[in-house]
Design an enzyme around this catalytic site. Structure first.
Site, PDB file in Angstrom:
ATOM      1  N   LYS A  39       0.890  -1.162   0.000  1.00 49.36           N
ATOM      2  CA  LYS A  39       0.000   0.000   0.000  1.00 49.36           C
ATOM      3  C   LYS A  39       0.934   1.219   0.000  1.00 49.36           C
ATOM      4  CE  LYS A  39      -3.944   2.310   0.585  1.00 49.36           C
ATOM      5  NZ  LYS A  39      -5.017   2.347  -0.432  1.00 49.36           N
ATOM      6  N   VAL A 115      -4.813   4.041  -4.729  1.00 45.79           N
ATOM      7  CA  VAL A 115      -5.561   4.882  -3.799  1.00 45.79           C
ATOM      8  C   VAL A 115      -6.735   5.485  -4.564  1.00 45.79           C
ATOM      9  CG1 VAL A 115      -3.971   6.793  -4.241  1.00 45.79           C
ATOM     10  CG2 VAL A 115      -5.442   6.868  -2.232  1.00 45.79           C
ATOM     11  N   PRO A 193     -21.016  -6.619 -20.997  1.00 41.55           N
ATOM     12  CA  PRO A 193     -20.860  -6.439 -22.441  1.00 41.55           C
ATOM     13  C   PRO A 193     -19.693  -5.534 -22.832  1.00 41.55           C
ATOM     14  CG  PRO A 193     -23.167  -6.234 -21.819  1.00 41.55           C
ATOM     15  CD  PRO A 193     -22.376  -6.250 -20.549  1.00 41.55           C
TER      16      PRO A 193
END
Length: 214
Positions: A39, A115, A193
Site C-alpha cells: 500500500k 488509492v 458487455p
C-alpha cells in the site's frame, strides 16, 4: 524471471480494494507463492499514526512494520495531493515508481494497492492513472464497489483504461456491506458487455474471500 506486478485500482473510494488485496495475498501465500502486497500511498491515520488499510495488509502477510509495505503516509483522509500538502509535503512520482519496482524485485508476485480511482491526484499534476502508465508491465485488477452509481463509475473507468491502452485482467464486483449484495448481479449484467472477453470476472458477496483460481 521478472516479478509479476499487479496494480489494484477501483471505481471509487471505499470500493473494497484492501479487502480484495488482503484476501488475494492470503491466497497466494497459502499456495506457497513468494508474494508481497503493498500500500505505497495511504491517507488517513488514527491517533497512533496507524492506517487501517495498511494494518489489514500487514496482518494478512504476518508482518508488523508499515515501512515494509508503505512509502508515503499522511494523516488527512483526502486525496494524496491534498493530504501531503496539509503537511507541507509532496509525493515524488519517480521515487514512488522506483520504490514499487524495488519492493517487487525479490518476489514472484507483487500486489500494489492504489488509492481511490484512476483520476485521484497523487500530486497537483500527476494522477493515479499516471502511476499505472509508469508501470506498463503491471497487470490491472479493478474492484467495483456495487452500489447505486457503480455502473457509470465502472464504465468511465473502463473507458479511461481503454484510452491508456490497458484493460483489466480481473474485475471484482464487490459488496462492502450486506445490503449491497443485491447490487452485484445487476451491476455485472450491465458492465459485462463492455469487458474484454479475456477479463476474469469475480463476484464477492459481503465477507466472501477471493478465490483466485489458476
Amino acid at each position: 524471471m521478472a516479478s509479476k506486478r499487479v496494480f489494484i485500482s477501483a471505481t471509487d473510494t471505499e470500493a473494497g480494494k484492501t479487502w480484495v488485496t488482503a484476501s488475494a495475498i492470503r491466497a497466494l501465500l497459502k499456495e506457497g507463492n513468494r508474494a508481497i502486497a503493498l500500500k505505497p500511498v495511504a491517507c488517513g491515520l488514527d491517533d497512533h499514526g496507524r492506517n487501517e488499510d495498511i494494518d489489514a495488509l500487514l496482518a494478512a502477510q504476518g508482518l508488523t512494520d508499515p515501512d515494509q509495505i508503505s512509502l508515503y503516509r499522511y494523516a488527512l483522509p483526502a486525496a494524496p495531493s491534498q493530504a501531503a500538502a496539509a503537511e507541507g509535503a509532496t509525493i515524488d512520482a519517480d521515487k514512488l515508481v522506483e520504490w514499487c519496482e524495488s519492493q517487487s524485485a525479490d518476489v514472484d508476485t507483487c500486489l500494489i494497492e492504489g488509492v481511490g480511482g484512476l483520476m485521484v491526484p497523487i500530486t497537483d499534476s500527476w494522477l493515479v492513472s499516471g502511476w499505472v502508465e509508469a508501470m506498463p508491465d503491471a497487470e490491472i485488477w479493478l474492484v467495483v464497489g456495487c452500489k447505486l452509481g457503480a455502473i457509470n463509475q465502472t464504465l468511465l473507468t473502463l473507458e479511461k483504461l481503454k484510452q491508456m491502452g490497458r484493460t483489466p485482467s480481473r474485475i471484482f464486483f464487490n459488496a462492502t456491506k450486506a445490503e449491497q449484495n443485491d447490487w452485484l448481479n445487476p451491476t455485472l449484467r450491465s458492465v459485462k458487455p463492455f469487458l474484454n472477453k479475456h477479463c476474469e470476472v469475480h463476484t464477492l458477496k459481503f465477507t466472501e474471500e477471493v478465490a483466485l483460481g489458476s
